[in-house]
Design an enzyme around this catalytic site. Sequence first.
Site, short mmCIF file in Angstrom:
data_model
loop_
_atom_site.label_atom_id
_atom_site.label_comp_id
_atom_site.label_asym_id
_atom_site.label_seq_id
_atom_site.Cartn_x
_atom_site.Cartn_y
_atom_site.Cartn_z
N LYS A 1 0.83 -1.21 0.00
CA LYS A 1 0.00 0.00 0.00
C LYS A 1 0.86 1.26 0.00
O LYS A 1 0.45 2.31 0.51
CB LYS A 1 -0.96 0.02 1.19
CG LYS A 1 -1.87 -1.19 1.29
CD LYS A 1 -2.61 -1.47 0.01
CE LYS A 1 -3.59 -0.39 -0.39
NZ LYS A 1 -4.30 -0.68 -1.66
N GLY B 1 -6.89 4.96 -4.73
CA GLY B 1 -7.58 6.19 -4.39
C GLY B 1 -8.89 5.95 -3.65
O GLY B 1 -9.70 6.86 -3.51
#
Length: 307
Positions: A64, A271
């Site tokens: 991530k 996002g």
Amino acid sequence: MLWTVLLALLVLLLLQTQLSVCLRELRAGGSSSPVYFPSSSSSSSSYNATQQRLPGAIIIGVRKGGTRALLEMLNLHPDVEVAKAEVHYFNVEEHYRRGLVWYRAQMPFTLPGQLTVEKTPGYFAAPQVPARVWDMNPAVRLLLIVRDPAERLVSDYTQVLHNRLTRHKPYQSLEELLLHKGHIDPGYKALQRSLYHQHLARWLEVFPREQIHVVDGDALIRDPFPELRKAERFLDLPPRINPSNFYYNTTKGFYCLLSAGHDKCLDESKGRPHAPLSTQALKKLCRYFRKPNKLFFEMVGRSFSWC
């Protein structure tokens, strides 16, 4: 007589070309493992590529942290071909037992001189991986992309939460997992993945510091080109990626890629809105990371604007 000879030579040339194509198709189709070919935006197609090669560079993490974005951006370079899926060769025992022949079969076809790159963010935090990568190629170049460890932790939880919701599985809130009796729980796995200094220390026991390039993941999101230019230099690639390869997508809220008249944006998982975390819990988390972050800054010789 001359026309007959020329016609015969032309037919022979066509047959040779067709035979070469058939042999490549047979070789690709006969593998018992999946083979990933270069994308249509690449400078070479699967037919004029030569062979699959072990990677000369690996994006080792962090999870991530922006590894997929970094891989797709590097793939803009005509001298780079990338593995299309995370291979998990060095950190999954079932895969590692299959050996380098299997690992090589997961790589794209490349021309001589092209750089093969794979990315598996799980490599960074897996203790057994550095020595295994060294055994594969002591000269391999490693890219580590990092972001604010608190933000990375929340993004990590958000992905797990999304997966559990999709499968209709029960879940705990982030604060329930992060805090124990009002204090940060050091046993929370997502927290441990954000202790960059601990994981990097294991890599530096095996690889020299100059073989590990640190990419600022937060800067990559804000303005990709400067970070890509640094990566090109680290990989000894001629400068081919340009600011014109990026455009800001106001709908998605991040940069997308432009190459050969085609645009590409990362999928909907990028996002994604973060799971909620109270201001009080975030402050505790930032305080917890102060010392680990300082140790990491000292190890890499630079600092980052993290909470």
